[in-house]
Design a protein around this motif. Structure first.
Motif, PDB file in Angstrom:
ATOM      1  N   ALA A   1     -48.351 -55.225 -35.481  1.00 57.62           N
ATOM      2  CA  ALA A   1     -47.060 -54.955 -36.113  1.00 57.62           C
ATOM      3  C   ALA A   1     -46.124 -54.330 -35.086  1.00 57.62           C
ATOM      4  O   ALA A   1     -46.422 -53.264 -34.538  1.00 57.62           O
ATOM      5  CB  ALA A   1     -47.238 -54.017 -37.302  1.00 57.62           C
ATOM      6  N   ALA A   2     -44.993 -54.994 -34.845  1.00 55.28           N
ATOM      7  CA  ALA A   2     -44.055 -54.523 -33.819  1.00 55.28           C
ATOM      8  C   ALA A   2     -43.132 -53.453 -34.402  1.00 55.28           C
ATOM      9  O   ALA A   2     -41.957 -53.691 -34.676  1.00 55.28           O
ATOM     10  CB  ALA A   2     -43.259 -55.696 -33.267  1.00 55.28           C
ATOM     11  N   GLY A   3     -43.679 -52.261 -34.574  1.00 51.16           N
ATOM     12  CA  GLY A   3     -42.957 -51.180 -35.244  1.00 51.16           C
ATOM     13  C   GLY A   3     -42.027 -50.375 -34.343  1.00 51.16           C
ATOM     14  O   GLY A   3     -41.318 -49.496 -34.815  1.00 51.16           O
ATOM     15  N   ASP A   4     -42.016 -50.679 -33.047  1.00 46.95           N
ATOM     16  CA  ASP A   4     -41.024 -50.028 -32.185  1.00 46.95           C
ATOM     17  C   ASP A   4     -39.797 -50.925 -32.144  1.00 46.95           C
ATOM     18  O   ASP A   4     -39.668 -51.788 -31.284  1.00 46.95           O
ATOM     19  CB  ASP A   4     -41.579 -49.790 -30.773  1.00 46.95           C
ATOM     20  CG  ASP A   4     -40.577 -49.047 -29.887  1.00 46.95           C
ATOM     21  OD1 ASP A   4     -39.447 -48.779 -30.367  1.00 46.95           O
ATOM     22  OD2 ASP A   4     -40.922 -48.730 -28.736  1.00 46.95           O
ATOM     23  N   THR A   5     -38.909 -50.698 -33.102  1.00 51.57           N
ATOM     24  CA  THR A   5     -37.702 -51.524 -33.190  1.00 51.57           C
ATOM     25  C   THR A   5     -36.556 -50.859 -32.431  1.00 51.57           C
ATOM     26  O   THR A   5     -35.438 -51.346 -32.423  1.00 51.57           O
ATOM     27  CB  THR A   5     -37.276 -51.705 -34.665  1.00 51.57           C
ATOM     28  OG1 THR A   5     -37.025 -50.410 -35.213  1.00 51.57           O
ATOM     29  CG2 THR A   5     -38.349 -52.395 -35.475  1.00 51.57           C
ATOM     30  N   PHE A   6     -36.859 -49.723 -31.807  1.00 54.12           N
ATOM     31  CA  PHE A   6     -35.824 -48.900 -31.179  1.00 54.12           C
ATOM     32  C   PHE A   6     -35.613 -49.235 -29.703  1.00 54.12           C
ATOM     33  O   PHE A   6     -34.508 -49.478 -29.257  1.00 54.12           O
ATOM     34  CB  PHE A   6     -36.201 -47.425 -31.344  1.00 54.12           C
ATOM     35  CG  PHE A   6     -35.150 -46.474 -30.862  1.00 54.12           C
ATOM     36  CD1 PHE A   6     -33.996 -46.263 -31.609  1.00 54.12           C
ATOM     37  CD2 PHE A   6     -35.312 -45.779 -29.669  1.00 54.12           C
ATOM     38  CE1 PHE A   6     -33.019 -45.380 -31.173  1.00 54.12           C
ATOM     39  CE2 PHE A   6     -34.341 -44.893 -29.225  1.00 54.12           C
ATOM     40  CZ  PHE A   6     -33.196 -44.698 -29.975  1.00 54.12           C
TER      41      PHE A   6
ATOM     42  N   GLY B   1     -33.686 -52.885 -33.771  1.00 55.14           N
ATOM     43  CA  GLY B   1     -32.805 -52.033 -34.556  1.00 55.14           C
ATOM     44  C   GLY B   1     -33.084 -52.055 -36.050  1.00 55.14           C
ATOM     45  O   GLY B   1     -32.493 -51.287 -36.808  1.00 55.14           O
ATOM     46  N   SER B   2     -34.004 -52.899 -36.485  1.00 58.92           N
ATOM     47  CA  SER B   2     -34.297 -52.952 -37.926  1.00 58.92           C
ATOM     48  C   SER B   2     -35.201 -51.790 -38.347  1.00 58.92           C
ATOM     49  O   SER B   2     -35.699 -51.037 -37.512  1.00 58.92           O
ATOM     50  CB  SER B   2     -34.937 -54.292 -38.277  1.00 58.92           C
ATOM     51  OG  SER B   2     -36.145 -54.435 -37.587  1.00 58.92           O
ATOM     52  N   ASP B   3     -35.411 -51.675 -39.647  1.00 56.95           N
ATOM     53  CA  ASP B   3     -36.187 -50.549 -40.189  1.00 56.95           C
ATOM     54  C   ASP B   3     -37.689 -50.763 -39.928  1.00 56.95           C
ATOM     55  O   ASP B   3     -38.270 -51.724 -40.428  1.00 56.95           O
ATOM     56  CB  ASP B   3     -35.912 -50.463 -41.696  1.00 56.95           C
ATOM     57  CG  ASP B   3     -36.615 -49.277 -42.336  1.00 56.95           C
ATOM     58  OD1 ASP B   3     -37.408 -48.593 -41.634  1.00 56.95           O
ATOM     59  OD2 ASP B   3     -36.370 -49.034 -43.535  1.00 56.95           O
ATOM     60  N   PRO B   4     -38.314 -49.858 -39.163  1.00 56.15           N
ATOM     61  CA  PRO B   4     -39.742 -50.038 -38.865  1.00 56.15           C
ATOM     62  C   PRO B   4     -40.614 -50.045 -40.122  1.00 56.15           C
ATOM     63  O   PRO B   4     -41.665 -50.699 -40.143  1.00 56.15           O
ATOM     64  CB  PRO B   4     -40.085 -48.849 -37.969  1.00 56.15           C
ATOM     65  CG  PRO B   4     -38.927 -47.936 -37.995  1.00 56.15           C
ATOM     66  CD  PRO B   4     -37.747 -48.680 -38.478  1.00 56.15           C
ATOM     67  N   ALA B   5     -40.175 -49.336 -41.147  1.00 59.21           N
ATOM     68  CA  ALA B   5     -40.974 -49.308 -42.383  1.00 59.21           C
ATOM     69  C   ALA B   5     -41.028 -50.708 -43.009  1.00 59.21           C
ATOM     70  O   ALA B   5     -42.060 -51.101 -43.578  1.00 59.21           O
ATOM     71  CB  ALA B   5     -40.384 -48.300 -43.364  1.00 59.21           C
ATOM     72  N   ALA B   6     -39.936 -51.454 -42.888  1.00 55.67           N
ATOM     73  CA  ALA B   6     -39.910 -52.819 -43.420  1.00 55.67           C
ATOM     74  C   ALA B   6     -40.846 -53.727 -42.621  1.00 55.67           C
ATOM     75  O   ALA B   6     -41.502 -54.616 -43.186  1.00 55.67           O
ATOM     76  CB  ALA B   6     -38.480 -53.370 -43.386  1.00 55.67           C
ATOM     77  N   VAL B   7     -40.916 -53.484 -41.318  1.00 57.42           N
ATOM     78  CA  VAL B   7     -41.848 -54.249 -40.477  1.00 57.42           C
ATOM     79  C   VAL B   7     -43.281 -53.993 -40.938  1.00 57.42           C
ATOM     80  O   VAL B   7     -44.090 -54.915 -41.082  1.00 57.42           O
ATOM     81  CB  VAL B   7     -41.711 -53.848 -38.982  1.00 57.42           C
ATOM     82  CG1 VAL B   7     -42.711 -54.611 -38.122  1.00 57.42           C
ATOM     83  CG2 VAL B   7     -40.289 -54.055 -38.487  1.00 57.42           C
ATOM     84  N   MET B   8     -43.582 -52.728 -41.216  1.00 57.62           N
ATOM     85  CA  MET B   8     -44.931 -52.358 -41.638  1.00 57.62           C
ATOM     86  C   MET B   8     -45.279 -53.013 -42.973  1.00 57.62           C
ATOM     87  O   MET B   8     -46.390 -53.501 -43.170  1.00 57.62           O
ATOM     88  CB  MET B   8     -45.077 -50.837 -41.772  1.00 57.62           C
ATOM     89  CG  MET B   8     -44.896 -50.077 -40.485  1.00 57.62           C
ATOM     90  SD  MET B   8     -45.964 -50.699 -39.172  1.00 57.62           S
ATOM     91  CE  MET B   8     -45.267 -49.850 -37.765  1.00 57.62           C
ATOM     92  N   TYR B   9     -44.309 -53.009 -43.877  1.00 60.00           N
ATOM     93  CA  TYR B   9     -44.534 -53.637 -45.184  1.00 60.00           C
ATOM     94  C   TYR B   9     -44.919 -55.101 -44.998  1.00 60.00           C
ATOM     95  O   TYR B   9     -45.929 -55.566 -45.530  1.00 60.00           O
ATOM     96  CB  TYR B   9     -43.286 -53.501 -46.065  1.00 60.00           C
ATOM     97  CG  TYR B   9     -43.450 -54.162 -47.412  1.00 60.00           C
ATOM     98  CD1 TYR B   9     -44.063 -53.482 -48.461  1.00 60.00           C
ATOM     99  CD2 TYR B   9     -43.029 -55.476 -47.620  1.00 60.00           C
ATOM    100  CE1 TYR B   9     -44.257 -54.095 -49.686  1.00 60.00           C
ATOM    101  CE2 TYR B   9     -43.221 -56.097 -48.845  1.00 60.00           C
ATOM    102  CZ  TYR B   9     -43.825 -55.393 -49.877  1.00 60.00           C
ATOM    103  OH  TYR B   9     -44.028 -56.008 -51.089  1.00 60.00           O
ATOM    104  N   ASP B  10     -44.109 -55.817 -44.216  1.00 63.09           N
ATOM    105  CA  ASP B  10     -44.388 -57.233 -43.970  1.00 63.09           C
ATOM    106  C   ASP B  10     -45.729 -57.436 -43.268  1.00 63.09           C
ATOM    107  O   ASP B  10     -46.465 -58.374 -43.577  1.00 63.09           O
ATOM    108  CB  ASP B  10     -43.287 -57.846 -43.086  1.00 63.09           C
ATOM    109  CG  ASP B  10     -42.122 -58.315 -43.925  1.00 63.09           C
ATOM    110  OD1 ASP B  10     -42.185 -58.158 -45.166  1.00 63.09           O
ATOM    111  OD2 ASP B  10     -41.148 -58.831 -43.330  1.00 63.09           O
ATOM    112  N   ALA B  11     -46.004 -56.558 -42.322  1.00 63.13           N
ATOM    113  CA  ALA B  11     -47.241 -56.696 -41.547  1.00 63.13           C
ATOM    114  C   ALA B  11     -48.467 -56.530 -42.444  1.00 63.13           C
ATOM    115  O   ALA B  11     -49.451 -57.263 -42.310  1.00 63.13           O
ATOM    116  CB  ALA B  11     -47.264 -55.673 -40.417  1.00 63.13           C
TER     117      ALA B  11
ATOM    118  N   VAL C   1     -45.192 -46.117 -46.329  1.00 60.18           N
ATOM    119  CA  VAL C   1     -45.200 -47.536 -46.701  1.00 60.18           C
ATOM    120  C   VAL C   1     -46.619 -48.111 -46.595  1.00 60.18           C
ATOM    121  O   VAL C   1     -47.105 -48.791 -47.505  1.00 60.18           O
ATOM    122  CB  VAL C   1     -44.230 -48.346 -45.805  1.00 60.18           C
ATOM    123  CG1 VAL C   1     -44.454 -49.838 -45.979  1.00 60.18           C
ATOM    124  CG2 VAL C   1     -42.799 -47.984 -46.139  1.00 60.18           C
ATOM    125  N   ILE C   2     -47.284 -47.794 -45.487  1.00 69.87           N
ATOM    126  CA  ILE C   2     -48.644 -48.314 -45.282  1.00 69.87           C
ATOM    127  C   ILE C   2     -49.578 -47.784 -46.375  1.00 69.87           C
ATOM    128  O   ILE C   2     -50.348 -48.525 -46.986  1.00 69.87           O
ATOM    129  CB  ILE C   2     -49.175 -47.914 -43.883  1.00 69.87           C
ATOM    130  CG1 ILE C   2     -48.337 -48.592 -42.791  1.00 69.87           C
ATOM    131  CG2 ILE C   2     -50.640 -48.275 -43.731  1.00 69.87           C
ATOM    132  CD1 ILE C   2     -48.634 -48.103 -41.383  1.00 69.87           C
TER     133      ILE C   2
END
Ligand code: GDP
Length: 302
Positions: free
Chosen positions: A135-140, A165-175, A211-212
């Protein structure tokens, strides 16, 4: 032996200095202990740890009536191992879920080797026959997503990503959804490593974890903090900050191949109570080793 080769810098300085010490001092006296203290402090063992070790050594020397320096070698090794475990049994390396998805969250400051470690660990799991998702949670940080994806491709595992720049929590949800759908065994999550603002760091990590946890009760099963061994006391400071920000379950000490100061392993466990779970011994896929205190210490002094 990869472990021994990777630690050659630490071994060379630490071990040869100890050997010199033993050769130069025939008797175990005050001077001997003073020099031993200095060698250990210079190897980043940590001041408090060294003081405690030397106190215990002095008692042990008296108890066993050790007179010559040769006899003290194995006592030093044993005391270092004892200090590392502090009366506890060694933990299981990782809290893996049988027949279910295991989620591992990686935290750490930029540049310490977090992405590389995730790649190496994914490779190890894959070698063990496990199905892995990243999960690519470093969106910064610019380029962080691509860099993780490059590792994913190299290892042959999928990387779940959103745009920069997107919300890392959303990435985690999808992952999590994706890992579930793929019936993956392990989900390894990257996070942003900005330390400039502790409150932001805490908030982001909390949100990601929430989220996880909401999707998988009990997850994340491990929160691993990557620290760069070559940065010495700086690594210790980072560890303290992350320990306050989140409940770190283990440390991956990277770039241990690049430093003569391998004593930091002992200092981290002793001063922060967090076990070192892996050590990074190079830049390649295979250069990650599970950490074993006994093997490590006896490797240093042999
Ligand atoms: P991140 O910013 O924390 O994700 O750090 P990277 O994974 O990009 O690593 C930063 C640099 O450290 C890269 O050049 C890596 O190849 C290097 N690196 C990572 N782990 C190790 C290690 O165990 N040993 C050595 N020698 N280099 C490492």
């Amino acid at each position: 032996d990869k472990y021994k080769d990777g630690l050659s810098k630490t071994r060379n300085s630490f071990t040869s200095r100890l050997n010199d010490l033993v050769a130069n001092y025939r008797t175990v006296d005050e001077d001997f202990f003073e020099e031993l203290e200095e060698i250990m402090i210079q190897a980043d063992v940590g001041f408090d740890t060294v003081m405690e070790l030397v106190e215990e050594l002095k008692m042990e020397v008296k108890r066993q009536n050790i007179k010559d320096t040769e006899g003290i070698r194995s006592v030093i090794s044993q005391k270092l191992v004892d200090i590392y475990y502090d009366g506890e049994e060694p933990d299981e390396l990782l809290n893996m879920q049988e027949d279910d998805l295991t989620v591992i969250l990686f935290v750490g400051v930029n540049g310490v080797g977090k992405t590389t470690t995730i790649g190496k660990l994914a490779h190890q799991f894959k070698e063990d026959g496990k199905k892995v998702v990243l999960a690519a949670g470093d969106t910064f940080r610019a380029g962080a997503i691509e860099q993780l994806e490059v590792w994913g491709d190299r290892v042959g595992v999928d990387t779940i990503k959103h745009s920069e720049g997107s919300d890392p929590a959303a990435v985690m949800y999808d992952a999590v959804q994706s890992a579930r759908a793929k019936k993956a065994d392990v989900l390894i999550c990257d996070t942003a490593g900005r330390l400039q603002n502790k409150v932001n760091l805490m908030k982001e990590l909390e949100k990601v974890k929430r989220v996880i946890e909401r999707e998988i009760p009990g997850a994340p099963h491990e929160v691993l903090l990557a620290l760069d061994a070559t940065t010495g006391q700086n690594a210790m400071t980072q560890a303290k900050i992350f320990k306050e920000a989140t409940n770190v379950s283990g440390i991956v000490l990277t770039k241990l191949d690049g430093t003569a100061k391998g004593g930091i392993v002992l200092a981290i466990k002793k001063e922060l109570g967090i076990p070192v779970k892996f050590v990074g011994l190079g830049e390649k896929m295979d250069d990650l080793q599970p950490f074993n205190a006994e093997k490590y210490v006896y490797g240093l002094f042999s």
